[in-house]
Design a protein around this motif. Structure first.
Motif, PDB file in Angstrom:
ATOM      1  N   ASP A 132       0.827  -1.213   0.000  1.00 24.19           N
ATOM      2  CA  ASP A 132       0.000   0.000   0.000  1.00 24.19           C
ATOM      3  C   ASP A 132       0.858   1.258   0.000  1.00 24.19           C
ATOM      4  OD1 ASP A 132      -2.452  -1.387   0.153  1.00 24.19           O
ATOM      5  OD2 ASP A 132      -2.252  -1.580   2.326  1.00 24.19           O
ATOM      6  N   TYR A 133       2.089   1.135   0.512  1.00 25.78           N
ATOM      7  CA  TYR A 133       2.990   2.272   0.645  1.00 25.78           C
ATOM      8  C   TYR A 133       4.359   1.918   0.078  1.00 25.78           C
ATOM      9  CZ  TYR A 133      -0.474   3.904   4.037  1.00 25.78           C
ATOM     10  OH  TYR A 133      -1.639   4.286   4.650  1.00 25.78           O
ATOM     11  N   GLU A 134       4.972   2.925  -0.538  1.00 24.24           N
ATOM     12  CA  GLU A 134       6.287   2.771  -1.143  1.00 24.24           C
ATOM     13  C   GLU A 134       7.169   3.932  -0.696  1.00 24.24           C
ATOM     14  OE1 GLU A 134       8.142   2.361  -5.690  1.00 24.24           O
ATOM     15  OE2 GLU A 134       6.103   3.097  -5.380  1.00 24.24           O
ATOM     16  N   VAL A 135       8.342   3.604  -0.179  1.00 23.73           N
ATOM     17  CA  VAL A 135       9.313   4.615   0.224  1.00 23.73           C
ATOM     18  C   VAL A 135      10.536   4.473  -0.675  1.00 23.73           C
ATOM     19  CG1 VAL A 135      10.759   5.531   2.077  1.00 23.73           C
ATOM     20  CG2 VAL A 135       8.520   4.530   2.618  1.00 23.73           C
ATOM     21  N   MET A 136      10.839   5.535  -1.432  1.00 23.08           N
ATOM     22  CA  MET A 136      12.010   5.524  -2.307  1.00 23.08           C
ATOM     23  C   MET A 136      13.089   6.437  -1.734  1.00 23.08           C
ATOM     24  SD  MET A 136      10.847   5.260  -6.249  1.00 23.08           S
ATOM     25  CE  MET A 136      12.398   4.410  -6.569  1.00 23.08           C
ATOM     26  N   LEU A 137      14.313   5.938  -1.720  1.00 27.31           N
ATOM     27  CA  LEU A 137      15.476   6.723  -1.304  1.00 27.31           C
ATOM     28  C   LEU A 137      16.439   6.769  -2.482  1.00 27.31           C
ATOM     29  CD1 LEU A 137      16.122   5.023   2.183  1.00 27.31           C
ATOM     30  CD2 LEU A 137      14.570   6.929   1.686  1.00 27.31           C
ATOM     31  N   TRP A 138      16.503   7.917  -3.147  1.00 29.54           N
ATOM     32  CA  TRP A 138      17.391   8.068  -4.298  1.00 29.54           C
ATOM     33  C   TRP A 138      18.761   8.532  -3.802  1.00 29.54           C
ATOM     34  CZ3 TRP A 138      14.909  10.690  -9.171  1.00 29.54           C
ATOM     35  CH2 TRP A 138      13.648  10.129  -9.422  1.00 29.54           C
ATOM     36  N   VAL A 139      19.804   7.725  -4.037  1.00 30.96           N
ATOM     37  CA  VAL A 139      21.139   8.127  -3.590  1.00 30.96           C
ATOM     38  C   VAL A 139      21.918   8.822  -4.703  1.00 30.96           C
ATOM     39  CG1 VAL A 139      21.245   6.411  -1.756  1.00 30.96           C
ATOM     40  CG2 VAL A 139      22.131   5.836  -4.029  1.00 30.96           C
ATOM     41  N   ASN A 140      21.548   8.578  -5.973  1.00 32.80           N
ATOM     42  CA  ASN A 140      22.072   9.375  -7.085  1.00 32.80           C
ATOM     43  C   ASN A 140      21.104   9.272  -8.250  1.00 32.80           C
ATOM     44  OD1 ASN A 140      22.973   7.127  -8.920  1.00 32.80           O
ATOM     45  ND2 ASN A 140      24.464   6.748  -7.281  1.00 32.80           N
ATOM     46  N   TYR A 141      21.179  10.235  -9.165  1.00 31.75           N
ATOM     47  CA  TYR A 141      20.300  10.207 -10.332  1.00 31.75           C
ATOM     48  C   TYR A 141      20.884  11.086 -11.420  1.00 31.75           C
ATOM     49  CZ  TYR A 141      18.414  14.086  -7.465  1.00 31.75           C
ATOM     50  OH  TYR A 141      18.264  15.188  -6.657  1.00 31.75           O
ATOM     51  N   ASN A 142      20.461  10.790 -12.662  1.00 32.32           N
ATOM     52  CA  ASN A 142      21.045  11.455 -13.820  1.00 32.32           C
ATOM     53  C   ASN A 142      19.994  11.566 -14.919  1.00 32.32           C
ATOM     54  OD1 ASN A 142      23.790  12.308 -15.052  1.00 32.32           O
ATOM     55  ND2 ASN A 142      22.923  10.991 -16.641  1.00 32.32           N
ATOM     56  N   ASN A 154      13.022  19.935   2.625  1.00 32.92           N
ATOM     57  CA  ASN A 154      14.246  19.157   2.825  1.00 32.92           C
ATOM     58  C   ASN A 154      14.314  18.608   4.237  1.00 32.92           C
ATOM     59  OD1 ASN A 154      14.858  19.828   0.208  1.00 32.92           O
ATOM     60  ND2 ASN A 154      16.842  20.747   0.670  1.00 32.92           N
ATOM     61  N   LEU A 155      15.053  17.509   4.374  1.00 33.00           N
ATOM     62  CA  LEU A 155      15.148  16.817   5.653  1.00 33.00           C
ATOM     63  C   LEU A 155      16.521  16.177   5.760  1.00 33.00           C
ATOM     64  CD1 LEU A 155      13.663  15.513   8.187  1.00 33.00           C
ATOM     65  CD2 LEU A 155      13.185  13.578   6.657  1.00 33.00           C
ATOM     66  N   PRO A 192      14.989   5.535  11.181  1.00 37.15           N
ATOM     67  CA  PRO A 192      14.520   6.877  11.537  1.00 37.15           C
ATOM     68  C   PRO A 192      13.666   7.532  10.451  1.00 37.15           C
ATOM     69  CG  PRO A 192      16.831   6.646  12.110  1.00 37.15           C
ATOM     70  CD  PRO A 192      16.461   5.437  11.293  1.00 37.15           C
ATOM     71  N   ILE A 193      13.934   7.203   9.183  1.00 39.25           N
ATOM     72  CA  ILE A 193      13.129   7.747   8.085  1.00 39.25           C
ATOM     73  C   ILE A 193      11.723   7.174   8.139  1.00 39.25           C
ATOM     74  CG2 ILE A 193      12.900   7.852   5.569  1.00 39.25           C
ATOM     75  CD1 ILE A 193      15.999   7.763   5.457  1.00 39.25           C
ATOM     76  N   LEU A 194      11.611   5.869   8.368  1.00 35.00           N
ATOM     77  CA  LEU A 194      10.298   5.238   8.471  1.00 35.00           C
ATOM     78  C   LEU A 194       9.520   5.779   9.670  1.00 35.00           C
ATOM     79  CD1 LEU A 194      11.283   1.519   7.731  1.00 35.00           C
ATOM     80  CD2 LEU A 194      10.721   3.352   6.111  1.00 35.00           C
ATOM     81  N   THR A 200       6.160  11.675  12.876  1.00 36.56           N
ATOM     82  CA  THR A 200       6.213  13.123  12.678  1.00 36.56           C
ATOM     83  C   THR A 200       5.156  13.587  11.684  1.00 36.56           C
ATOM     84  OG1 THR A 200       8.585  13.129  13.159  1.00 36.56           O
ATOM     85  CG2 THR A 200       7.694  15.066  12.034  1.00 36.56           C
ATOM     86  N   LYS A 201       5.018  12.867  10.573  1.00 33.00           N
ATOM     87  CA  LYS A 201       4.097  13.288   9.509  1.00 33.00           C
ATOM     88  C   LYS A 201       2.737  12.599   9.574  1.00 33.00           C
ATOM     89  CE  LYS A 201       5.243  15.936   7.043  1.00 33.00           C
ATOM     90  NZ  LYS A 201       5.305  17.415   7.208  1.00 33.00           N
ATOM     91  N   GLY A 202       2.654  11.417  10.167  1.00 23.26           N
ATOM     92  CA  GLY A 202       1.386  10.698  10.233  1.00 23.26           C
ATOM     93  C   GLY A 202       0.886  10.229   8.879  1.00 23.26           C
ATOM     94  N   TRP A 203       1.790   9.955   7.959  1.00 20.59           N
ATOM     95  CA  TRP A 203       1.407   9.539   6.603  1.00 20.59           C
ATOM     96  C   TRP A 203       1.062   8.060   6.546  1.00 20.59           C
ATOM     97  CZ3 TRP A 203       5.999  12.378   3.802  1.00 20.59           C
ATOM     98  CH2 TRP A 203       5.718  13.761   3.762  1.00 20.59           C
ATOM     99  N   TRP A 204       1.488   7.282   7.514  1.00 15.28           N
ATOM    100  CA  TRP A 204       1.086   5.889   7.618  1.00 15.28           C
ATOM    101  C   TRP A 204       1.096   5.483   9.080  1.00 15.28           C
ATOM    102  CZ3 TRP A 204       5.645   2.846   4.823  1.00 15.28           C
ATOM    103  CH2 TRP A 204       6.842   3.054   5.502  1.00 15.28           C
TER     104      TRP A 204
END
Length: 237
Positions: A132-142, A154-155, A192-194, A200-204
């Motif tokens: 139901d939920y997806e958390v993406m962490l992009w460490v680099n992109y081009n 930002n966080l 800590p991100i989850l 903190t945000k109550g998104w899930w």
């Protein structure tokens, strides 16, 4: 960055017999890899419990091959046309299957070599057990790639500074964290991100974390590009 849509179709797997044969190709390491596949849904489970997927799921895709020596030493050669839309997400997956409140720790290390051309991101894709939920962490992109949803500021958390986005692709909620500078190696403290998303945000709520995936979301790589994972691991407690 332009928004993009995502679907769960990339998690459909072919029968094991479809990927039993080992396929050699030019992009493999100098020494023969212990497994390789050019099949769309080619997959392989390592001795330490990670599963690797070739995972060509987007429309208009070209050819792609994956090779592996271990969960921490694998790579992809991809030749996808310079058109919009995500073509593939080759990745290594570790199943966690613990609720956020029952986790005492969840960390991961990565070390990659990525091309200077093409359009892609190197990312973690973390799912709850019901998808139901997806958390993406992009460490680099081009190139011409961007997250789904609207910016949330930002966080600095988990050892990195991220630009945060929140969106919905019609099938699930997507929370994207884009590192504000590219990184080819490091450690991410994921828990800590989850907890920030939950507390903190109550998104899930107290979701059960199912899969922690890490790989390359490729939009274009015309002519053929190599993506190499030199090191990768997930630890939970």
């Amino acid at each position: 960055m332009a928004p993009r849509t995502r679907t769960l179709s990339r998690f459909v797997l072919a029968p094991a017999t479809a990927v039993a044969a080992l396929i050699g190709f030019a992009a493999a390491p100098a020494q023969a890899a212990i497994w390789s596949s050019s099949d769309q849904w080619g997959n392989y489970t390592t001795s330490d419990g990670y599963t690797l997927y070739n995972n060509i799921w987007g429309s208009g895709a070209g050819s792609q091959s994956i090779w592996a020596n271990s969960s921490g030493n694998w790579g992809v050669w991809a030749d996808h046309p310079n058109t919009g839309g995500i073509k593939s997400y080759p990745n290594a997956k570790k199943v966690v299957n613990k609720s956020i409140t029952s986790l005492r720790s969840l960390t991961s290390t990565y070390n990659v070599t990525v091309p200077s051309s093409g359009a892609y991101n190197t990312s973690y894709d973390i799912w709850d057990s019901d998808y139901d939920y997806e958390v993406m962490l992009w460490v680099n992109y081009n190139g011409a790639v961007g997250p789904l949803g609207s910016p949330q500021g930002n966080l600095t958390l988990g050892g990195h500074t991220w630009s945060v986005y929140k969106g919905d692709n019609g099938a699930n909620q997507v929370f994207s964290f884009l590192r504000t500078s590219d990184s080819s190696a490091g450690t991410v403290d994921i828990l800590p991100i989850l907890k920030w998303i939950k507390d903190t945000k109550g998104w899930w709520g107290n979701e059960t974390i199912g899969d922690v995936q890490f790989g390359y979301e490729v939009t274009s790589s015309a002519g053929g590009l190599d993506f190499t994972t030199n090191g990768f691991s997930v630890s939970s407690g």
